[in-house]
Design a protein around this motif. Structure first.
Motif, short mmCIF file in Angstrom:
data_model
loop_
_atom_site.label_atom_id
_atom_site.label_comp_id
_atom_site.label_asym_id
_atom_site.label_seq_id
_atom_site.Cartn_x
_atom_site.Cartn_y
_atom_site.Cartn_z
N ALA A 47 0.84 -1.20 0.00
CA ALA A 47 0.00 0.00 0.00
C ALA A 47 0.87 1.24 0.00
CB ALA A 47 -0.90 0.00 1.24
N PRO A 48 0.46 2.29 -0.71
CA PRO A 48 1.26 3.51 -0.73
C PRO A 48 1.34 4.12 0.64
CG PRO A 48 -0.92 3.88 -1.69
CD PRO A 48 -0.78 2.42 -1.48
N PRO A 49 2.47 4.68 1.02
CA PRO A 49 2.61 5.26 2.36
C PRO A 49 1.69 6.46 2.53
CG PRO A 49 4.48 5.86 0.96
CD PRO A 49 3.68 4.84 0.21
N VAL A 50 1.11 6.58 3.72
CA VAL A 50 0.22 7.69 4.03
C VAL A 50 1.07 8.87 4.50
CG1 VAL A 50 -1.69 8.48 5.47
CG2 VAL A 50 -1.60 6.10 4.67
N PRO A 51 0.97 10.02 3.84
CA PRO A 51 1.78 11.15 4.26
C PRO A 51 1.42 11.60 5.66
CG PRO A 51 0.12 11.83 2.67
CD PRO A 51 0.08 10.34 2.72
N SER A 52 2.41 11.85 6.48
CA SER A 52 2.18 12.26 7.85
C SER A 52 2.01 13.76 7.92
CB SER A 52 3.36 11.83 8.73
OG SER A 52 4.57 12.39 8.23
N ALA A 53 1.14 14.21 8.86
CA ALA A 53 0.89 15.64 9.01
C ALA A 53 2.11 16.30 9.65
CB ALA A 53 -0.33 15.85 9.90
N PRO A 54 2.40 17.53 9.26
CA PRO A 54 3.55 18.21 9.85
C PRO A 54 3.34 18.38 11.35
CG PRO A 54 2.18 19.74 8.61
CD PRO A 54 1.68 18.36 8.32
N PRO A 55 4.40 18.24 12.15
CA PRO A 55 4.25 18.35 13.60
C PRO A 55 3.94 19.78 14.00
CG PRO A 55 6.57 18.20 12.99
CD PRO A 55 5.78 17.97 11.73
N SER A 56 3.14 19.93 15.05
CA SER A 56 2.83 21.25 15.57
C SER A 56 3.20 21.38 17.03
CB SER A 56 1.34 21.55 15.39
OG SER A 56 0.55 20.58 16.06
N LEU A 57 3.54 20.28 17.70
CA LEU A 57 3.95 20.30 19.09
C LEU A 57 5.39 19.82 19.20
CD1 LEU A 57 0.79 18.90 20.93
CD2 LEU A 57 1.49 21.28 20.67
N GLY A 62 14.61 21.62 22.35
CA GLY A 62 15.01 22.59 21.35
C GLY A 62 13.91 22.98 20.38
N GLN A 63 12.78 22.25 20.37
CA GLN A 63 11.68 22.58 19.47
C GLN A 63 10.61 23.44 20.13
OE1 GLN A 63 10.30 18.68 18.27
NE2 GLN A 63 11.67 18.64 16.50
N ALA A 64 10.71 23.69 21.44
CA ALA A 64 9.67 24.41 22.16
C ALA A 64 9.79 25.93 22.09
CB ALA A 64 9.65 23.97 23.62
N PRO A 65 10.98 26.52 21.93
CA PRO A 65 11.06 27.98 21.92
C PRO A 65 10.22 28.60 20.80
CG PRO A 65 13.24 27.05 22.22
CD PRO A 65 12.33 25.91 21.89
N GLY A 66 9.69 29.78 21.09
CA GLY A 66 8.86 30.51 20.14
C GLY A 66 7.68 31.13 20.85
N THR A 67 6.69 31.55 20.08
CA THR A 67 5.52 32.22 20.63
C THR A 67 4.39 31.23 20.84
OG1 THR A 67 4.89 32.85 18.38
CG2 THR A 67 6.08 34.48 19.67
N TRP A 68 3.72 31.37 21.98
CA TRP A 68 2.60 30.52 22.37
C TRP A 68 1.44 31.41 22.80
CZ3 TRP A 68 2.88 24.99 22.88
CH2 TRP A 68 4.15 24.44 22.65
N ASP A 69 0.24 30.88 22.70
CA ASP A 69 -0.97 31.58 23.14
C ASP A 69 -1.51 30.84 24.36
OD1 ASP A 69 -3.28 33.57 22.45
OD2 ASP A 69 -4.27 31.65 22.79
N LEU A 70 -1.54 31.52 25.50
CA LEU A 70 -2.07 30.95 26.75
C LEU A 70 -3.43 31.58 27.01
CD1 LEU A 70 -1.70 29.26 29.38
CD2 LEU A 70 -0.71 31.34 30.40
N SER A 71 -4.44 30.76 27.28
CA SER A 71 -5.78 31.27 27.55
C SER A 71 -6.44 30.42 28.62
CB SER A 71 -6.64 31.26 26.29
OG SER A 71 -6.82 29.94 25.80
N ALA A 161 9.29 23.80 16.38
CA ALA A 161 8.74 22.53 15.88
C ALA A 161 7.88 22.71 14.65
CB ALA A 161 7.94 21.84 16.99
N MET A 162 7.33 23.89 14.45
CA MET A 162 6.43 24.13 13.32
C MET A 162 7.17 24.60 12.08
SD MET A 162 3.49 26.12 15.56
CE MET A 162 2.40 26.39 14.18
N ARG A 163 8.46 24.85 12.18
CA ARG A 163 9.22 25.36 11.05
C ARG A 163 9.90 24.21 10.32
NH1 ARG A 163 12.09 29.81 14.93
NH2 ARG A 163 10.18 30.90 15.55
#
Length: 295
Positions: A47-57, A62-71, A161-163
């Motif tokens: 079966a063709p591989p299923v493309p994985s969604a880009p990570p957002s977390l 080292g992947q956590a720095p950046g801007t976050w929205d806290l509510s 992580a989103m870049r």
């Protein structure tokens, strides 16, 4: 018996013998052998591989720095903060405007942040947990339960992580897709009937003008104008939404069915159309965020 009769009798005997011999010969042909337990030929195709969604977390520190929205869930109280890797007196440092402490008093006890077992933890000056975030099932935001029972959402806006790795150029630029000059005949799709074709995406684009911001059960907490020339965003004086003032949008754009509001500091949020000139925050996490066109 005449010679003619004898010849006919001999011919009939030969025909009968041939009819018997043919089935016997057919039975001598060996059938195709099938190995025991072998899967059918159709099942052996991978079966063709299923493309994985880009990570957002983030998966590591080292992947956590950046801007976050806290509510705070169920309210219109929020804060846009920045997590940095610089070490402080209590874990890593975090920065946010002074108004965030009034909007979210829980931040009065926060002195730093840690990344523990794949999750973000806000700690006090003694490195004791204040808000311990865990991943939501959708893997697109974090949630924490405070000591008083209130629930808080932490949504990444623009973190490492989103870049994409090795991405170059402006994040808003979209790569051009080169069209093949001579497409193969098999690549041409059959024409879709007009009645089955979706409406043009451009028809769903937001119209420049005046928009009101609704949050949770509060309506018209703030108003903004979307400029049609240059994509500028302006907050109308008299805004009563501290979250939008902290976010401070300065420009907007529309692409791929989404409206994007970009803040002065570079982070952004996406909104999806919900009909009747309304645009809701996508993904829908934390406090409701709806822009409503004002005629």
């Amino acid at each position: 018996m005449t010679p003619a009769q004898a010849a006919r009798l001999a011919a009939s005997a030969l025909i009968a013998m041939g009819a018997v011999a043919r089935p016997a010969a057919a039975q001598d042909v060996p059938a195709a052998t099938v190995e025991p337990g072998a899967p059918p030929a159709a099942e052996t195709l991978a079966a063709p591989p299923v493309p994985s969604a880009p990570p957002s977390l983030p998966e590591r520190l080292g992947q956590a720095p950046g801007t976050w929205d806290l509510s705070r869930d169920g309210t219109n109280r929020r804060c846009v903060m920045t997590l940095v890797l610089d070490s402080g007196d209590a874990g890593q440092k975090l920065r946010f405007p002074a108004g965030c402490r009034r909007a979210l008093p829980v931040l009065n006890g926060v002195a730093g942040w840690l990344f523990v077992e794949g999750n973000v933890r806000f700690v006090d000056r003694n490195v004791r947990p204040v808000l311990e975030f865990t991943r939501r099932p959708d893997q697109r935001s974090l949630v924490a339960l405070a000591e008083d029972g209130s629930r808080y959402s932490l949504v990444p806006l623009d973190i490492v992580a989103m870049r994409p790795a090795g991405a170059a150029g402006s994040p808003e630029s979209e790569p051009a897709v080169a069209a093949s000059p001579n497409p193969a005949p098999l690549q041409a799709a059959a024409p879709v009937p007009a009645e089955l074709q979706p409406a043009a995406t451009a028809s769903a684009a937001p119209a420049p003008g005046l928009y009101a911001l609704d949050r949770f059960q509060q309506r018209d907490t703030c108003r903004i104008t979307l400029d049609g020339t240059g994509g500028g965003v302006h907050i109308v004086p008299g805004c009563h939404d501290s979250g939008l003032e902290v976010f401070d949008p300065v420009r907007w754009r529309y692409a791929n069915g989404r409206m994007t509001l970009t803040a002065k500091r570079g982070h952004s949020i996406d909104l999806a159309p919900s009909g009747d000139g309304r645009w809701r925050r996508e993904p829908e996490v934390g406090t409701a965020f709806v822009l409503r066109r004002v005629d």
